[in-house]
Design an enzyme around this catalytic site. Structure first.
Site, PDB file in Angstrom:
ATOM      1  N   ASP A 274       0.850  -1.204   0.000  1.00  0.00           N
ATOM      2  CA  ASP A 274       0.000   0.000   0.000  1.00  0.00           C
ATOM      3  C   ASP A 274       0.881   1.248   0.000  1.00  0.00           C
ATOM      4  O   ASP A 274       0.569   2.260   0.627  1.00  0.00           O
ATOM      5  CB  ASP A 274      -0.945  -0.002   1.205  1.00  0.00           C
ATOM      6  CG  ASP A 274      -2.110   0.962   1.056  1.00  0.00           C
ATOM      7  OD1 ASP A 274      -2.441   1.338  -0.089  1.00  0.00           O
ATOM      8  OD2 ASP A 274      -2.688   1.368   2.092  1.00  0.00           O
ATOM      9  N   ALA A 312      -2.229   7.267   5.829  1.00  0.00           N
ATOM     10  CA  ALA A 312      -2.422   7.482   4.396  1.00  0.00           C
ATOM     11  C   ALA A 312      -1.448   6.603   3.631  1.00  0.00           C
ATOM     12  O   ALA A 312      -0.365   7.028   3.221  1.00  0.00           O
ATOM     13  CB  ALA A 312      -2.224   8.956   4.048  1.00  0.00           C
TER      14      ALA A 312
END
Length: 383
Positions: A274, A312
């Site tokens: 990610d 994030a």
């Protein structure tokens, strides 16, 4: 293409280690693993110890090398992201577009059509949104989220036919079982994520063909003893694969160890990064959909947060996740390597990657004994 003979390292073929053996590569594919005392003619590549494995496969990479796919959804961005992760052993990845406009999504699809033919490490495309649940938005923009329409199903099937490997993350609340079935039967890999669904709603979509869960534990309904949520459904369902972010920030290692022990069936847990654009960069911030994401250094690796503290994406690379797995998750080196190679390959139906058997692509990584990357090869060529 000349035959290449790799010697001097333990060879991990995806299932087991081979000692005192040589890997033979011909025309960019694995020819054989043979005893090292009777080698054929060819280019000899002598490695000084360590492990030679199939290259790492990352199904969820938002950015790297200083570039986010959302900033510029182009083939050039995809190549830059792939190049940014290659020093960390990743030889195949899915550039990932997080929730964005229909224009950006269409551009990413067109870019992927070109990028997958380049042999530069782009294996397909991951669309993480816009069909997510605002209640579990994470760092995505809720105002761009919406339900799946039948026109979206047709567009995604068309994209899959052009790209080859297409992974879509959708919330159970935003897609019907019928739509999941139609997508899955057409070869689109559907993963449930960013969802506040019940376990029953998740199971309906798994039974309809949804194959995975995106970053298990993160941005989803949690495991309760009377309401198992998406986490419980994913761990319990035998055919479901679960990506995990193993960076010391996204999930406590106790939860990951529990999930690893509990997961049943063919579906396994596998590593994803990610990752955002700062992987491989010394910069400490970047912009995501007009918001500043800053790097906070410390711990096993740095973490990336918005101004309100929301995570994030990650600042981790794939080699680091393997080290984390061995150090904190009680994984053997063999299983940690499988979670970065064989398992993501199986999840994505990349049948000729993720292992070193005759006929497989010679996407390779050489690791030191302390799991640091020294070299990589794509289709047998130094990369």
């Amino acid at each position: 293409m000349a035959r290449k003979i790799f010697t001097g390292a333990r060879i991990f073929d995806g299932q087991r280690f081979h000692d005192d053996r040589a890997l033979i590569v011909s025309d960019g594919r694995v020819e054989a693993i043979i005893a090292g005392n009777d080698l054929p003619d060819g280019e000899h590549i002598a490695l000084e110890g360590g492990v030679l494995s199939a290259g790492f496969i990352d199904a969820q990479v938002n950015g790297g090398g200083g570039r986010m796919l959302n900033d510029e959804p182009s083939a050039a961005s995809m190549y830059m992201i792939a190049a940014g992760h290659r020093p960390y052993g990743t030889t195949a990845l899915l550039p990932t577009l997080i929730t964005d406009t229909s224009t950006a999504t269409a551009a990413a699809v067109e870019a992927a059509k070109d990028a997958v033919t380049s042999n530069k490490g782009v294996a397909g495309l991951h669309l993480e949104g816009p069909h997510l649940a605002p209640a579990r938005k994470g760092a995505h923009l809720a105002e761009l989220m919406r339900p799946v329409e039948d026109a979206d199903v047709k567009a995604l099937i068309s994209a899959k036919q052009s790209i080859g490997t297409l992974l879509v993350t959708m919330a159970a609340e935003q897609v019907t079982p019928r739509q999941v079935r139609e997508l899955s039967e057409a070869g689109v890999t559907v993963s449930i994520g960013h969802s506040d669904c019940t376990s029953e709603a998740a199971e309906e979509r798994f039974d309809a063909g949804a194959r995975g869960v995106t970053h298990l534990f993160n941005a989803m309904s949690q495991l309760g003893h009377r309401a198992p949520g998406l986490v419980g459904a994913a761990i319990d369902h035998p055919s479901v694969w679960c990506g995990i972010i193993a960076d010391g920030h996204h999930v406590d290692p106790k939860a990951l160890r529990t999930a690893l022990r509990a997961k049943r069936g063919e579906g396994r847990l596998f590593f994803v990064t990610d990752a955002m654009s700062l992987v491989g960069s010394e910069r400490d911030s970047f912009t995501l959909n007009g918001r500043t994401v800053r790097r906070e250094r410390g711990g096993f690796c740095s973490k990336l947060v918005l101004s309100d503290g929301t995570l994030a994406g990650s600042d981790v690379d794939m080699a680091s996740t393997i080290r984390y797995g061995v150090t904190y998750l009680d994984l053997s080196l063999a299983e940690a390597l499988r979670m970065a190679t064989l398992y993501p390959a199986r999840f994505l139906h990349l049948d000729d990657r993720g292992h070193l058997v005759p006929g497989a692509r010679a996407d390779l990584v050489h690791l030191t004994d302390d799991i640091k990357v020294t070299r990589t090869w794509i289709s047998g060529e130094a990369a």
